[in-house]
Design a protein around this motif. Structure first.
Motif, PDB file in Angstrom:
ATOM      1  N   VAL A  51       0.867  -1.178   0.000  1.00 13.68           N
ATOM      2  CA  VAL A  51       0.000   0.000   0.000  1.00 13.68           C
ATOM      3  C   VAL A  51       0.903   1.226   0.000  1.00 13.68           C
ATOM      4  O   VAL A  51       1.690   1.407   0.934  1.00 13.68           O
ATOM      5  CB  VAL A  51      -0.915   0.030   1.244  1.00 13.68           C
ATOM      6  CG1 VAL A  51      -1.899   1.178   1.145  1.00 13.68           C
ATOM      7  CG2 VAL A  51      -1.642  -1.298   1.432  1.00 13.68           C
ATOM      8  N   GLU A  52       0.790   2.055  -1.020  1.00  8.85           N
ATOM      9  CA  GLU A  52       1.618   3.245  -1.089  1.00  8.85           C
ATOM     10  C   GLU A  52       1.035   4.363  -0.218  1.00  8.85           C
ATOM     11  O   GLU A  52      -0.187   4.482  -0.074  1.00  8.85           O
ATOM     12  CB  GLU A  52       1.736   3.726  -2.529  1.00  8.85           C
ATOM     13  CG  GLU A  52       2.584   2.816  -3.385  1.00  8.85           C
ATOM     14  CD  GLU A  52       2.833   3.384  -4.766  1.00  8.85           C
ATOM     15  OE1 GLU A  52       2.546   4.565  -5.001  1.00  8.85           O
ATOM     16  OE2 GLU A  52       3.322   2.619  -5.607  1.00  8.85           O
ATOM     17  N   GLY A  53       1.928   5.164   0.361  1.00  8.24           N
ATOM     18  CA  GLY A  53       1.528   6.374   1.056  1.00  8.24           C
ATOM     19  C   GLY A  53       0.854   6.179   2.392  1.00  8.24           C
ATOM     20  O   GLY A  53       0.108   7.055   2.839  1.00  8.24           O
ATOM     21  N   ILE A  54       1.086   5.062   3.050  1.00 10.26           N
ATOM     22  CA  ILE A  54       0.469   4.809   4.361  1.00 10.26           C
ATOM     23  C   ILE A  54       1.571   4.416   5.341  1.00 10.26           C
ATOM     24  O   ILE A  54       2.536   3.750   4.979  1.00 10.26           O
ATOM     25  CB  ILE A  54      -0.616   3.717   4.262  1.00 10.26           C
ATOM     26  CG1 ILE A  54      -1.487   3.685   5.520  1.00 10.26           C
ATOM     27  CG2 ILE A  54      -0.006   2.352   3.971  1.00 10.26           C
ATOM     28  CD1 ILE A  54      -2.723   2.813   5.378  1.00 10.26           C
ATOM     29  N   ASP A  55       1.429   4.852   6.589  1.00 12.73           N
ATOM     30  CA  ASP A  55       2.405   4.456   7.599  1.00 12.73           C
ATOM     31  C   ASP A  55       1.936   3.167   8.276  1.00 12.73           C
ATOM     32  O   ASP A  55       0.763   2.785   8.198  1.00 12.73           O
ATOM     33  CB  ASP A  55       2.613   5.581   8.623  1.00 12.73           C
ATOM     34  CG  ASP A  55       1.341   5.935   9.355  1.00 12.73           C
ATOM     35  OD1 ASP A  55       0.987   5.207  10.313  1.00 12.73           O
ATOM     36  OD2 ASP A  55       0.682   6.928   8.976  1.00 12.73           O
ATOM     37  N   ALA A  56       2.860   2.510   8.931  1.00 11.25           N
ATOM     38  CA  ALA A  56       2.583   1.203   9.543  1.00 11.25           C
ATOM     39  C   ALA A  56       1.490   1.284  10.612  1.00 11.25           C
ATOM     40  O   ALA A  56       0.662   0.376  10.721  1.00 11.25           O
ATOM     41  CB  ALA A  56       3.863   0.626  10.142  1.00 11.25           C
ATOM     42  N   LYS A  57       1.476   2.360  11.388  1.00  9.91           N
ATOM     43  CA  LYS A  57       0.476   2.498  12.461  1.00  9.91           C
ATOM     44  C   LYS A  57      -0.936   2.606  11.881  1.00  9.91           C
ATOM     45  O   LYS A  57      -1.866   1.947  12.363  1.00  9.91           O
ATOM     46  CB  LYS A  57       0.801   3.724  13.312  1.00  9.91           C
ATOM     47  CG  LYS A  57      -0.122   3.917  14.477  1.00  9.91           C
ATOM     48  CD  LYS A  57       0.298   5.121  15.306  1.00  9.91           C
ATOM     49  CE  LYS A  57      -0.680   5.340  16.452  1.00  9.91           C
ATOM     50  NZ  LYS A  57      -0.316   6.503  17.257  1.00  9.91           N
ATOM     51  N   THR A  58      -1.102   3.411  10.835  1.00  9.59           N
ATOM     52  CA  THR A  58      -2.415   3.561  10.202  1.00  9.59           C
ATOM     53  C   THR A  58      -2.842   2.260   9.541  1.00  9.59           C
ATOM     54  O   THR A  58      -3.998   1.837   9.654  1.00  9.59           O
ATOM     55  CB  THR A  58      -2.385   4.707   9.170  1.00  9.59           C
ATOM     56  OG1 THR A  58      -1.993   5.914   9.832  1.00  9.59           O
ATOM     57  CG2 THR A  58      -3.733   4.908   8.514  1.00  9.59           C
ATOM     58  N   PHE A  59      -1.892   1.601   8.874  1.00 11.15           N
ATOM     59  CA  PHE A  59      -2.191   0.313   8.250  1.00 11.15           C
ATOM     60  C   PHE A  59      -2.679  -0.690   9.298  1.00 11.15           C
ATOM     61  O   PHE A  59      -3.686  -1.369   9.100  1.00 11.15           O
ATOM     62  CB  PHE A  59      -0.966  -0.236   7.520  1.00 11.15           C
ATOM     63  CG  PHE A  59      -1.149  -1.637   7.018  1.00 11.15           C
ATOM     64  CD1 PHE A  59      -1.959  -1.902   5.928  1.00 11.15           C
ATOM     65  CD2 PHE A  59      -0.526  -2.701   7.650  1.00 11.15           C
ATOM     66  CE1 PHE A  59      -2.143  -3.200   5.478  1.00 11.15           C
ATOM     67  CE2 PHE A  59      -0.697  -4.000   7.207  1.00 11.15           C
ATOM     68  CZ  PHE A  59      -1.510  -4.244   6.111  1.00 11.15           C
ATOM     69  N   ARG A  60      -1.982  -0.753  10.412  1.00  8.18           N
ATOM     70  CA  ARG A  60      -2.355  -1.715  11.452  1.00  8.18           C
ATOM     71  C   ARG A  60      -3.737  -1.403  12.009  1.00  8.18           C
ATOM     72  O   ARG A  60      -4.531  -2.314  12.255  1.00  8.18           O
ATOM     73  CB  ARG A  60      -1.297  -1.715  12.576  1.00  8.18           C
ATOM     74  CG  ARG A  60      -1.588  -2.707  13.687  1.00  8.18           C
ATOM     75  CD  ARG A  60      -1.641  -4.121  13.140  1.00  8.18           C
ATOM     76  NE  ARG A  60      -2.302  -5.016  14.052  1.00  8.18           N
ATOM     77  CZ  ARG A  60      -1.978  -6.283  14.217  1.00  8.18           C
ATOM     78  NH1 ARG A  60      -0.990  -6.811  13.548  1.00  8.18           N
ATOM     79  NH2 ARG A  60      -2.652  -7.034  15.046  1.00  8.18           N
ATOM     80  N   ALA A  61      -4.033  -0.122  12.212  1.00 11.99           N
ATOM     81  CA  ALA A  61      -5.345   0.252  12.735  1.00 11.99           C
ATOM     82  C   ALA A  61      -6.456  -0.163  11.771  1.00 11.99           C
ATOM     83  O   ALA A  61      -7.495  -0.691  12.199  1.00 11.99           O
ATOM     84  CB  ALA A  61      -5.397   1.755  13.004  1.00 11.99           C
ATOM     85  N   LEU A  62      -6.248   0.060  10.487  1.00  8.98           N
ATOM     86  CA  LEU A  62      -7.253  -0.337   9.500  1.00  8.98           C
ATOM     87  C   LEU A  62      -7.370  -1.854   9.410  1.00  8.98           C
ATOM     88  O   LEU A  62      -8.479  -2.391   9.261  1.00  8.98           O
ATOM     89  CB  LEU A  62      -6.919   0.274   8.137  1.00  8.98           C
ATOM     90  CG  LEU A  62      -7.040   1.795   8.062  1.00  8.98           C
ATOM     91  CD1 LEU A  62      -6.456   2.320   6.762  1.00  8.98           C
ATOM     92  CD2 LEU A  62      -8.484   2.235   8.228  1.00  8.98           C
ATOM     93  N   ALA A  63      -6.252  -2.561   9.517  1.00  5.92           N
ATOM     94  CA  ALA A  63      -6.286  -4.030   9.494  1.00  5.92           C
ATOM     95  C   ALA A  63      -7.027  -4.573  10.712  1.00  5.92           C
ATOM     96  O   ALA A  63      -7.839  -5.503  10.594  1.00  5.92           O
ATOM     97  CB  ALA A  63      -4.867  -4.591   9.430  1.00  5.92           C
TER      98      ALA A  63
END
Length: 89
Positions: A51-63
């Motif tokens: 996923v381009e343009g996303i940080d790990a923390k935001t990705f984890r929250a969405l997951a």
């Protein structure tokens, strides 16, 4: 079914957040217990996404949100479900 449902939910959440995924690959590992007959004891979702343009923390929250709210996760809420979510570079 669980891996597919989670993947669709995660894709939708990422897209809604302005980060459409390039790819998502999810596997659902199911642990069966045999005491008293076959029983699902645990489900481990393992997902890897580009996923381009996303940080790990935001990705984890969405997951995590996708894990809690996909229809199959809700249907299996009596079973412990863990998530290993990896954001690929």
């Amino acid at each position: 079914a669980h891996a597919g449902c989670f993947t669709m939910a995660l894709s939708a959440k990422l897209t809604e957040a302005g980060h459409p995924p390039q790819s998502i690959d999810t596997q659902a590992d199911v642990e069966l217990g045999m005491e008293g007959g076959p029983t699902i004891c645990e489900i481990r979702l393992v997902t890897k996404a580009r996923v381009e343009g996303i940080d790990a923390k935001t990705f984890r929250a969405l997951a995590d949100d996708a894990k809690q709210n996909c229809p199959v996760s809700k249907a299996l809420s009596a079973v412990p479900i863990s998530l290993d979510a990896e954001l690929l570079a």
